[in-house]
Design an enzyme around this catalytic site. Structure first.
Site, short mmCIF file in Angstrom:
data_model
loop_
_atom_site.label_atom_id
_atom_site.label_comp_id
_atom_site.label_asym_id
_atom_site.label_seq_id
_atom_site.Cartn_x
_atom_site.Cartn_y
_atom_site.Cartn_z
N ARG A 9 15.11 -3.25 -12.64
CA ARG A 9 13.75 -3.23 -13.16
C ARG A 9 12.82 -3.96 -12.21
NH1 ARG A 9 11.69 -8.61 -13.32
NH2 ARG A 9 12.79 -9.89 -14.83
N GLU A 13 6.06 -8.99 -21.35
CA GLU A 13 5.73 -10.16 -20.51
C GLU A 13 4.82 -9.75 -19.35
OE1 GLU A 13 9.07 -12.52 -19.35
OE2 GLU A 13 7.99 -13.41 -17.69
N ARG A 54 7.10 -3.00 -17.25
CA ARG A 54 8.45 -3.23 -16.73
C ARG A 54 9.03 -1.84 -16.53
NH1 ARG A 54 10.76 -8.53 -17.60
NH2 ARG A 54 9.15 -9.97 -16.82
N CYS A 91 4.90 -14.78 -14.98
CA CYS A 91 5.84 -15.88 -14.69
C CYS A 91 6.10 -15.93 -13.19
CB CYS A 91 7.15 -15.67 -15.43
SG CYS A 91 8.38 -16.93 -15.06
N THR A 145 8.60 -16.68 -11.60
CA THR A 145 9.93 -16.21 -11.19
C THR A 145 9.93 -14.72 -10.89
OG1 THR A 145 10.61 -15.67 -13.46
CG2 THR A 145 11.08 -17.92 -12.67
N ARG A 160 14.63 -7.28 -10.82
CA ARG A 160 15.92 -7.81 -11.27
C ARG A 160 16.89 -6.66 -11.30
NH1 ARG A 160 19.40 -9.91 -15.39
NH2 ARG A 160 18.63 -8.72 -17.15
N ARG A 207 23.36 -13.93 -17.05
CA ARG A 207 22.72 -13.90 -18.36
C ARG A 207 23.72 -13.34 -19.38
NH1 ARG A 207 16.33 -11.92 -17.58
NH2 ARG A 207 15.82 -13.42 -15.93
N GLU A 267 18.07 -12.41 -21.26
CA GLU A 267 17.70 -13.81 -21.16
C GLU A 267 17.86 -14.54 -22.49
OE1 GLU A 267 13.61 -14.37 -20.06
OE2 GLU A 267 14.19 -15.98 -18.75
P1 ADP Z 1 14.49 -8.45 -17.98
O1 ADP Z 1 15.67 -7.85 -17.30
O2 ADP Z 1 13.38 -7.46 -18.17
O3 ADP Z 1 14.08 -9.74 -17.38
P2 ADP Z 1 16.23 -9.29 -20.16
O4 ADP Z 1 17.07 -10.11 -19.28
O5 ADP Z 1 15.82 -9.87 -21.49
O6 ADP Z 1 14.88 -8.79 -19.51
O7 ADP Z 1 17.04 -7.90 -20.46
C1 ADP Z 1 16.35 -6.91 -21.18
C2 ADP Z 1 17.34 -5.96 -21.82
O8 ADP Z 1 18.01 -5.26 -20.76
C3 ADP Z 1 18.42 -6.65 -22.63
O9 ADP Z 1 18.67 -5.87 -23.80
C4 ADP Z 1 19.62 -6.60 -21.75
O10 ADP Z 1 20.82 -6.54 -22.51
C5 ADP Z 1 19.40 -5.29 -21.02
N1 ADP Z 1 20.12 -5.24 -19.75
C6 ADP Z 1 19.95 -6.03 -18.67
N2 ADP Z 1 20.79 -5.66 -17.68
C7 ADP Z 1 21.51 -4.60 -18.16
C8 ADP Z 1 22.54 -3.77 -17.62
N3 ADP Z 1 23.01 -3.94 -16.38
N4 ADP Z 1 23.04 -2.76 -18.41
C9 ADP Z 1 22.56 -2.58 -19.65
N5 ADP Z 1 21.57 -3.31 -20.23
C10 ADP Z 1 21.07 -4.32 -19.47
N1 DAR Z 2 11.43 -18.88 -20.64
C1 DAR Z 2 10.59 -19.36 -19.56
C2 DAR Z 2 10.53 -18.36 -18.38
C3 DAR Z 2 11.75 -18.37 -17.51
C4 DAR Z 2 11.86 -17.13 -16.61
N2 DAR Z 2 12.06 -15.91 -17.46
C5 DAR Z 2 11.08 -15.07 -17.71
N3 DAR Z 2 9.96 -15.09 -17.06
N4 DAR Z 2 11.27 -14.12 -18.65
C6 DAR Z 2 11.13 -20.71 -19.12
O1 DAR Z 2 10.37 -21.46 -18.53
O2 DAR Z 2 12.28 -20.97 -19.41
#
Ligand code: ADP
Ligand code: DAR
Length: 347
Positions: A117, A216, A220, A262, A264, A271, A300, A305
């Protein structure tokens, strides 16, 4: 914790956020009276990190100007997280031909799925923490209109959150397609204002191409599929990003790359992750973390997250997003995943 923003915030002894590490009382006094043209102030930028003492970062930008007006706080945080100094410049490489990532698990023993993404925000708009209700609705209509013109594999439909049945929404979240609701970090950053208005998800029939709207970030853009064909997932994402950008100009800075709320998510805002099953290595977290750290990987949980891994399945992704190109983000994740699979095989 409550805080009215007028005086230097208190931090609990166990607070390990980059905000706490880089915000001195002097710096707070120096910056607290400054306001961007969107009306975004330092107290608003750090409010999430103050009321959520377990934040890892703790700051959000409200607009492009925030990164200039509050640079004496953002720049050290950016350098700490990405290893990117004020003299570094970001570069992009969205050419799939320069990626070498043949499926590291063709038998499907380890990698359940791959997801890549990028975050994007609209040029000429504030970021989510400072955007107005009308601006957010304009973002939604501009993006939904641009996505409606996509054809071929990317063709799909936009589903606003506003009238989405709860069962449908929960199923999309549980199946890893849709963002969760009620994130307290985003709430405190002002990113959940007027929720669920202006938010939604676009996806194609196969749910291999999806776009989150006004979570966010304002977009995305997501490519994902079962298995470990990382090159196919990257190629689909690049095709989509390039097509969308022909009709929707993205907020971009010559030094920081694509801008996000953010810090990051600056630069590539990418990501690249796999859901990978590592039952043996997963029972030795110090060993898993050591390999992940050596490849700058982030671990994660199964629901992204702030979630936990389940039955030995981990979300493994690149940690750095700025100062490296999109191809290097994916290549770095790939190289780390190969190392993890080799370790798992040898246990
Ligand atoms: P972001 O990747 O947008 O920072 P998150 O870490 O919260 O947000 O992940 C968003 C959603 O994507 C979650 O439901 C997570 O389980 C799913 N996800 C992330 N990576 C994968 C993957 N490799 N395969 C399937 N689902 C994924
Ligand atoms: N939860 C915030 C943001 C951390 C990075 N993740 C994002 N941007 N979704 C923190 O300061 O922990």
């Amino acid at each position: 914790m409550r805080w009215d923003g007028s005086s230097f915030p208190e931090f609990t002894p166990d607070n390990s956020s980059l905000l706490r590490r880089h915000l001195s009382k002097e710096l707070f006094e120096q910056l607290k009276g400054r306001v961007t043209s969107s009306g975004f102030s330092l107290p608003r930028a750090i409010y999430s990190g103050v009321v959520n003492q377990d934040s890892s970062i703790g700051v959000y930008a409200g607009d492009a100007e925030s990164y200039l007006l509050f640079s004496s706080l953002f720049d050290p945080i950016i350098e700490d997280y990405h290893g990117f100094s004020t003299t570094d410049t970001h570069r992009s490489d969205l050419n799939p031909a320069t990626l070498s990532a043949p499926n590291p698990d063709p038998a499907g023993q380890y990698i359940l799925s791959t997801r890549i993404r990028v975050g994007r925000n609209l040029a000429e708009m504030p970021l989510g923490p400072a955007i107005s209700r009308e601006q957010r609705k304009s973002v939604e209509s501009q993006v939904a209109r641009a996505l409606s013109h996509l054809g071929g594999e990317l063709a799909g439909s936009y589903y606003p959150l506003l009238n989405m049945e709860e069962a449908v929404q929960n199923r999309l979240i549980d199946d890893h397609f849709l963002f969760k609701t009620g994130d307290r970090f985003l709430e405190a950053a002002g990113l959940n204002r007027d929720w669920p208005e202006g938010r939604g998800i676009f996806h194609n029939r196969e749910k291999t191409f999806l776009v989150w709207v006004n979570e966010e970030d304002q977009l995305r853009i997501i490519s994902m599929q079962q298995g470990g064909d990382i090159e196919a997932v990257f190629t689909r994402l690049v095709t989509a990003v390039k097509q969308i950008e022909t009709t929707v100009p993205f907020l971009h800075d010559p030094r920081l790359g694509y801008l996000s709320s953010c810090p990051t998510n600056l630069g590539t805002a990418m990501r690249a992750s796999v859901h990978i099953c590592l039952p043996k290595l997963g029972s030795d977290m110090p060993a898993l973390k050591k390999i992940a750290d050596s490849h700058h990987l982030q671990i994660r949980g199964i629901h992204g997250e702030h979630s936990e891994s389940e039955s030995g399945v981990f979300d493994i992704s690149n940690r750095k997003r700025l100062g490296i190109s999109e191809v290097e983000c994916v290549q770095g994740m790939y190289n780390g995943v190969v190392a993890l699979i080799n370790k798992e095989k040898n246990l």
